[in-house]
Design an enzyme around this catalytic site. Sequence first.
Site, PDB file in Angstrom:
ATOM      1  N   HIS A 216      67.536  26.419   1.354  1.00  0.00           N
ATOM      2  CA  HIS A 216      68.622  26.034   2.273  1.00  0.00           C
ATOM      3  C   HIS A 216      68.019  25.613   3.618  1.00  0.00           C
ATOM      4  O   HIS A 216      68.292  26.260   4.654  1.00  0.00           O
ATOM      5  CB  HIS A 216      69.595  27.184   2.536  1.00  0.00           C
ATOM      6  CG  HIS A 216      70.470  27.525   1.362  1.00  0.00           C
ATOM      7  ND1 HIS A 216      71.099  28.739   1.257  1.00  0.00           N
ATOM      8  CD2 HIS A 216      70.831  26.828   0.257  1.00  0.00           C
ATOM      9  CE1 HIS A 216      71.795  28.785   0.143  1.00  0.00           C
ATOM     10  NE2 HIS A 216      71.650  27.623  -0.486  1.00  0.00           N
TER      11      HIS A 216
ATOM     12  N   SER B  94      64.464  28.476   7.644  1.00  0.00           N
ATOM     13  CA  SER B  94      65.208  28.949   6.479  1.00  0.00           C
ATOM     14  C   SER B  94      65.357  30.456   6.556  1.00  0.00           C
ATOM     15  O   SER B  94      64.438  31.166   6.958  1.00  0.00           O
ATOM     16  CB  SER B  94      64.460  28.580   5.197  1.00  0.00           C
ATOM     17  OG  SER B  94      64.939  29.359   4.118  1.00  0.00           O
ATOM     18  N   GLN B  95      66.532  30.919   6.157  1.00  0.00           N
ATOM     19  CA  GLN B  95      66.742  32.370   6.045  1.00  0.00           C
ATOM     20  C   GLN B  95      67.058  32.750   4.603  1.00  0.00           C
ATOM     21  O   GLN B  95      67.336  33.892   4.315  1.00  0.00           O
ATOM     22  CB  GLN B  95      67.918  32.817   6.934  1.00  0.00           C
ATOM     23  CG  GLN B  95      67.623  32.837   8.416  1.00  0.00           C
ATOM     24  CD  GLN B  95      67.749  31.466   9.055  1.00  0.00           C
ATOM     25  OE1 GLN B  95      68.598  30.688   8.668  1.00  0.00           O
ATOM     26  NE2 GLN B  95      66.892  31.172  10.016  1.00  0.00           N
ATOM     27  N   HIS B  96      67.000  31.766   3.680  1.00  0.00           N
ATOM     28  CA  HIS B  96      67.512  32.017   2.337  1.00  0.00           C
ATOM     29  C   HIS B  96      66.553  31.598   1.229  1.00  0.00           C
ATOM     30  O   HIS B  96      66.904  30.743   0.415  1.00  0.00           O
ATOM     31  CB  HIS B  96      68.840  31.281   2.128  1.00  0.00           C
ATOM     32  CG  HIS B  96      69.854  31.507   3.193  1.00  0.00           C
ATOM     33  ND1 HIS B  96      70.810  30.574   3.550  1.00  0.00           N
ATOM     34  CD2 HIS B  96      70.081  32.574   3.998  1.00  0.00           C
ATOM     35  CE1 HIS B  96      71.570  31.049   4.515  1.00  0.00           C
ATOM     36  NE2 HIS B  96      71.139  32.256   4.819  1.00  0.00           N
ATOM     37  N   PRO B  97      65.358  32.163   1.149  1.00  0.00           N
ATOM     38  CA  PRO B  97      64.504  31.818   0.004  1.00  0.00           C
ATOM     39  C   PRO B  97      65.091  32.386  -1.294  1.00  0.00           C
ATOM     40  O   PRO B  97      65.461  33.552  -1.347  1.00  0.00           O
ATOM     41  CB  PRO B  97      63.160  32.480   0.342  1.00  0.00           C
ATOM     42  CG  PRO B  97      63.487  33.565   1.306  1.00  0.00           C
ATOM     43  CD  PRO B  97      64.706  33.129   2.052  1.00  0.00           C
TER      44      PRO B  97
END
Lengths: 124, 508
Positions: free
Chosen positions: B287, B440-443
Amino acid sequence: MLRALGAIAEALFATASGPPPRDRIGWLLEECEDFLSRAGARSRLLVGLGVLAVSLLAPLMVLRFPPLRRLSHRERVRALRKLEASPAASPLFAIKALLSLVYYEHPDAAREIGFDGECLRGGP
Amino acid sequence: MNVIRGRELDGAVERKCDVLVIGSGAAGAVVACELAEAGQDVVVVEEGAYLPASEYGRMRPTESMRHLWRDGGLSFAVGLGDTPMINVMMGRCLGGSSLLTGGVCFRIPGSVLHDWSTRLGLSELTEHALEPCYASVERAINVTEVPVEMRSRSTVLFAEGAERLGIRMLPLRRNTKDCDGCGRCNFGCPHGRKLSVDITYLPRAIAAGASVYSDFAVDELLIERGRATGARGRVLDGPLARTRARFRIRARRVVLSAGAFNSPVLLMKSGLGRGRSGQIGHNLTLHPGFRVMARFDEKVRGWRGSLQAAYSDALERDRITLVGLFVPPGVLAATMPGIGAELARRAATIPELGVFGGMLHDEAGGNVNLSFGQPYMTYRMSPLDRRSVPTLMRRMAEIWFEAGAREVFLPILGLGPIDRDRLRTLDLEHVPGRSLECASQHPLGTCRMGTSAASSVVDPEGQCWELPGLYIADGSILPTSLGVNPQLSIMTMATRIAWRLRERPLPS
């Protein structure tokens, strides 16, 4: 590395009246040292390489010999400005990000830019 | 909370248990709680430190980064091709990234579930089937809609601009209670009002008998006769992560919940990944997120208000979700051009700034790799995603101008503020990837779920195809990106896996 970081910080956060107070830079460097000691070897290496690149590249932008910390305060500001406007600015962006993050947490620095940290429902 | 801190232990640790949970974040805490409450003997090991909410709540942002974030917040996915370097935020503390989210809770969009069902064969993952899991999690962490009055002035302005352009802004749902609107959730709530798992699920797990260890870094899974039977690793002595002792924990079942970065790394370190699918560590989605700031002729003070209060999916056709956010002044200053007096002048305008975020619903483009024992991430944006970036920047800038912004700061390194005229002439389509500022905070997705060992890492129950007895429950199993913040989805999937495990007898 810290001396080089300090030289960058003095130029980066200078105002029209000169570099920031010495104790604020001292605080900034102590915080950065603690930050990097906990951030892991890879982060330390990346930051170290960034500082080295800035220290070497910036003086060349104003036709001076490196390292950056040997330049006068005025020349350092000029050198970093030139570097920021050049295609080789990436390491400076990274170092500027790290320094800015910490610097503007200093209560005096925060006050100077009008950040009060207050919540919507009052109080910090 | 009665957490066993590794840094306070002396000597090696040997233990046996029913279920070993590796990782204490959003998923691991849920699994531990559900299984402990079902009467199973659960041990949780967490690599990071335990800091109570009262302690991390007092920290300045960079203190939080060095104590709660992996690599002090300096983790990156190396951009390949025309892709920026992407700063990836991951937690490394008891409670994991749940301490660092903005608290945003979305259910998995129907279109995503439809794709999983029709294209990937995950037909059991329907909205109806997941409903009880959602309900359980939403109750436990108090998912509620953010009231309009909690919006910051920054969010209000952006929403006004968006509405004028016909872009509808919707209220977000978050897991908070009595939020004070301090705009700094990403560094741990200062008042313990964000109901992260250290405040909700982990205390429940401990009350039900689970043992929770912090400062325990797993090096390798134990494998006997082709089954996962536990893990071994190092007890760390504090923030500098020096080895203090060793531990070995044997378990009848192992649940890996170390996140989309560490879970595949641990599998690779344990000798897995050479099996049929070859999918371990692949299919990383992020994301990719971009921040667009705007300066107004008024004091906005965007930090006063809920960090994230509104969003819009009106640009989903371009695979873009707009989500509210705010960042500390240091981050804002760092993105402003200028050195010395020029920077000082610009930094003094920080109270006049509005900030909003946009993220891409990306196609899988990244990998978690392990070379010479060192893990790292690489990411290549798909052409489709890359084409969405200029659209995102342009649309967000237009919204800000419509809201009355005097100038806008695009996430392009070295580019100064721009006005409306400059936006019209700016060639955003040809900005090189390396000049983009991206985070990104959503891997997600590196141990993806699927119906075949040939194309996935875990089966629909969460069990690893290559290693029976090992279950994976975290963001790594989500087979595609979601286009929305994944915290609730991860916790829901973890609940589903835990409930299934509850029904299965433990192996002898």
